[in-house]
Write a protein that holds these residues in place. Structure first.
Motif, PDB file in Angstrom:
ATOM      1  N   THR A  32      -9.874   0.657   3.093  1.00 20.50           N
ATOM      2  CA  THR A  32      -8.787   1.197   3.907  1.00 20.50           C
ATOM      3  C   THR A  32      -8.543   0.260   5.081  1.00 20.50           C
ATOM      4  OG1 THR A  32     -10.321   2.487   5.280  1.00 20.50           O
ATOM      5  CG2 THR A  32      -9.440   3.556   3.285  1.00 20.50           C
ATOM      6  N   VAL A  33      -7.356   0.363   5.680  1.00 21.17           N
ATOM      7  CA  VAL A  33      -7.056  -0.497   6.828  1.00 21.17           C
ATOM      8  C   VAL A  33      -7.872  -0.090   8.045  1.00 21.17           C
ATOM      9  CG1 VAL A  33      -4.737  -1.053   6.020  1.00 21.17           C
ATOM     10  CG2 VAL A  33      -5.061   0.908   7.549  1.00 21.17           C
TER      11      VAL A  33
ATOM     12  N   LEU B 149      -6.360   4.504   0.934  1.00 17.91           N
ATOM     13  CA  LEU B 149      -5.885   3.162   0.609  1.00 17.91           C
ATOM     14  C   LEU B 149      -4.374   3.023   0.773  1.00 17.91           C
ATOM     15  CD1 LEU B 149      -7.982   2.304  -2.600  1.00 17.91           C
ATOM     16  CD2 LEU B 149      -8.419   1.602  -0.232  1.00 17.91           C
ATOM     17  N   HIS B 150      -3.647   4.139   0.817  1.00 12.58           N
ATOM     18  CA  HIS B 150      -2.186   4.085   0.905  1.00 12.58           C
ATOM     19  C   HIS B 150      -1.683   3.816   2.322  1.00 12.58           C
ATOM     20  CE1 HIS B 150      -2.287   5.728  -3.146  1.00 12.58           C
ATOM     21  NE2 HIS B 150      -3.126   6.639  -2.706  1.00 12.58           N
ATOM     22  N   PHE B 151      -2.532   4.038   3.321  1.00 13.44           N
ATOM     23  CA  PHE B 151      -2.094   3.881   4.705  1.00 13.44           C
ATOM     24  C   PHE B 151      -1.943   2.415   5.083  1.00 13.44           C
ATOM     25  CE2 PHE B 151      -3.516   8.223   4.859  1.00 13.44           C
ATOM     26  CZ  PHE B 151      -2.693   8.809   5.816  1.00 13.44           C
ATOM     27  N   THR B 152      -0.814   2.127   5.747  1.00 13.58           N
ATOM     28  CA  THR B 152      -0.622   0.844   6.406  1.00 13.58           C
ATOM     29  C   THR B 152      -0.930   1.030   7.893  1.00 13.58           C
ATOM     30  OG1 THR B 152       1.693   1.341   6.894  1.00 13.58           O
ATOM     31  CG2 THR B 152       1.212   0.252   4.773  1.00 13.58           C
ATOM     32  N   PRO B 153      -1.127  -0.043   8.637  1.00 12.95           N
ATOM     33  CA  PRO B 153      -1.346   0.129  10.082  1.00 12.95           C
ATOM     34  C   PRO B 153      -0.204   0.872  10.761  1.00 12.95           C
ATOM     35  CG  PRO B 153      -1.971  -2.084   9.406  1.00 12.95           C
ATOM     36  CD  PRO B 153      -1.316  -1.449   8.209  1.00 12.95           C
TER      37      PRO B 153
ATOM     38  N   HIS C  37       7.441   9.348  -2.457  1.00 10.09           N
ATOM     39  CA  HIS C  37       6.622   8.156  -2.283  1.00 10.09           C
ATOM     40  C   HIS C  37       5.777   8.320  -1.027  1.00 10.09           C
ATOM     41  CE1 HIS C  37       9.481   6.461  -5.186  1.00 10.09           C
ATOM     42  NE2 HIS C  37       8.527   5.577  -5.454  1.00 10.09           N
ATOM     43  N   PHE C  38       4.647   7.613  -0.972  1.00  9.43           N
ATOM     44  CA  PHE C  38       3.774   7.766   0.185  1.00  9.43           C
ATOM     45  C   PHE C  38       4.492   7.388   1.472  1.00  9.43           C
ATOM     46  CE2 PHE C  38       0.651   6.293   3.279  1.00  9.43           C
ATOM     47  CZ  PHE C  38      -0.104   7.452   3.404  1.00  9.43           C
ATOM     48  N   SER C  39       5.409   6.457   1.405  1.00 13.38           N
ATOM     49  CA  SER C  39       6.158   6.062   2.596  1.00 13.38           C
ATOM     50  C   SER C  39       6.956   7.222   3.192  1.00 13.38           C
ATOM     51  CB  SER C  39       7.091   4.888   2.274  1.00 13.38           C
ATOM     52  OG  SER C  39       7.938   5.207   1.179  1.00 13.38           O
TER      53      SER C  39
ATOM     54  N   ARG D 296       0.825  -1.212   0.000  1.00 12.78           N
ATOM     55  CA  ARG D 296       0.000   0.000   0.000  1.00 12.78           C
ATOM     56  C   ARG D 296       0.863   1.268   0.000  1.00 12.78           C
ATOM     57  NH1 ARG D 296      -5.512  -0.453   1.779  1.00 12.78           N
ATOM     58  NH2 ARG D 296      -6.079  -2.588   2.338  1.00 12.78           N
ATOM     59  N   ALA D 297       1.901   1.296   0.807  1.00 13.11           N
ATOM     60  CA  ALA D 297       2.690   2.516   0.993  1.00 13.11           C
ATOM     61  C   ALA D 297       3.728   2.736  -0.099  1.00 13.11           C
ATOM     62  CB  ALA D 297       3.386   2.482   2.354  1.00 13.11           C
ATOM     63  N   ALA D 298       3.786   1.835  -1.083  1.00 17.81           N
ATOM     64  CA  ALA D 298       4.777   1.972  -2.160  1.00 17.81           C
ATOM     65  C   ALA D 298       4.326   2.941  -3.249  1.00 17.81           C
ATOM     66  CB  ALA D 298       5.070   0.611  -2.779  1.00 17.81           C
TER      67      ALA D 298
END
Length: 324
Positions: A157-158, A173-177, A42-44, A23-25
């Motif tokens: 989304t998470v 949608l880009h967010f990871t936990p 990048h979103f990260s 997701r964060a890539a």
């Protein structure tokens, strides 16, 4: 103001039909409104832009399987809402086969079209509950494919919690936990409807009429917004909640349920949103108009030009833009 003023050329191969494994890539185009600087990250990297006092506002709606097909496969129904336990408000294709009095079978249930409203929605009454296992996710048409098992997890989304959306609030949608836990945040709920896919069909922007969506503002989110130095809205749906409440009531934003048909286009004065994370939007859409209202049309269209040139991935499963 003309609708065509918000057009831009987009090669079809840049439309993302599937998500990245991570997701964060996703890539993140960063737009600085004060200087006009445009960065390619990048979103990260998003934590590099978080400042003390920032507060992220996110939409925790959950997408439901809203797309159904008749037993013979000839009729497609997208459930846009419920007006009763056995009463659906639907978009139907092909419409000519579903005029008032016509019936459709989905599993063991038989539905009858009661009437059609001015926007083309069919109001269908079923003789028994429709088996929800027959429902599929209503992926946007531009993905040009059917949903598959992977979409059940990735088109959420998470932090998705409250069921009711037809489409995902895609900026989230880009967010990871892990990234979610690293930013101060709270939630609103806005159930994204099928109207988000509907094109602007008028030549003059001011003549367009927006669809209505239901939302909820929790008390804790309202409180957090008032104490924040900078409010970062995650997605245009969060913006719609924040700016609707501000335009109606001012500050502080009152908690509770509501509905919005707010139409944000250049000339609109934002009252709450200080920064915006959003995906790339369709040409001539109400969403690109909202973003242009936030950062200025010339700057946003230049950002989109660079995104195309740099081969960013577009739309729901695509890359994102952070506007500061």
């Amino acid at each position: 103001m003309r609708t065509v003023d918000f057009d831009y050329p987009l090669p079809e191969e840049l439309i993302a039909s599937r998500p990245l494994p991570d997701r964060a890539a996703s890539r993140m185009l960063v737009v600085h409104r004060d200087s006009g600087l445009i960065e390619h990250r990048h979103f990260s990297d998003i934590l590099d832009y978080v400042q003390p006092g920032d507060h992220f506002v996110m939409n925790n709606t959950r997408v439901i399987p809203a797309r159904y097909f008749s037993n013979d496969g000839r009729i497609e129904l997208v459930r846009a809402g419920l007006t009763g336990e056995l009463n659906w408000k639907c978009l139907v294709r092909p419409g000519k086969k579903m005029r008032p009095g016509h019936t459709v079978q989905v599993g063991d249930a038989t539905g009858t079209v009661e009437h059609i409203d001015d926007e083309g929605y069919r109001y269908i009454t079923w003789d028994r509950p429709v088996d929800e296992e027959r429902g599929r996710l209503a992926l946007p048409h531009y993905m040009n494919r059917e949903s598959d098992p992977a979409d059940k997890e990735r088109y959420q989304t998470v932090y998705a919690e409250h069921e009711g959306a037809i489409a995902a609030p895609t900026a989230g949608l880009h967010f990871t936990p892990e990234i979610l836990a690293a930013v101060p945040h709270s939630f609103v709920t806005l159930h994204v409807g099928v109207g988000t896919f509907r094109p602007v069909k008028v030549d003059n922007v001011e003549e367009h009429h927006m669809h209505t969506e239901s939302f909820y503002m929790p008390p804790e989110t309202s409180t957090a917004i008032e104490s924040a130095k900078r409010v970062v809205a995650v997605g245009t749906t969060s913006v719609r909640v924040l700016e609707t409440l501000a335009s109606r009531h001012g500050r502080p934003l009152p908690p509770g349920p509501g509905e919005t048909n707010i139409f944000i286009y250049p000339g609109f004065k934002y009252q709450v949103t200080d920064a915006l994370l959003t995906n790339f939007h369709l040409p001539q859409s109400t969403l690109i108009m909202l973003v242009c209202a936030f950062a200025g049309k010339e700057l946003i269209m230049e950002a989109y030009r660079q995104a195309v040139e740099q081969r960013y991935r577009f739309f729901s499963y695509g890359d994102c833009m952070l506007i500061l």
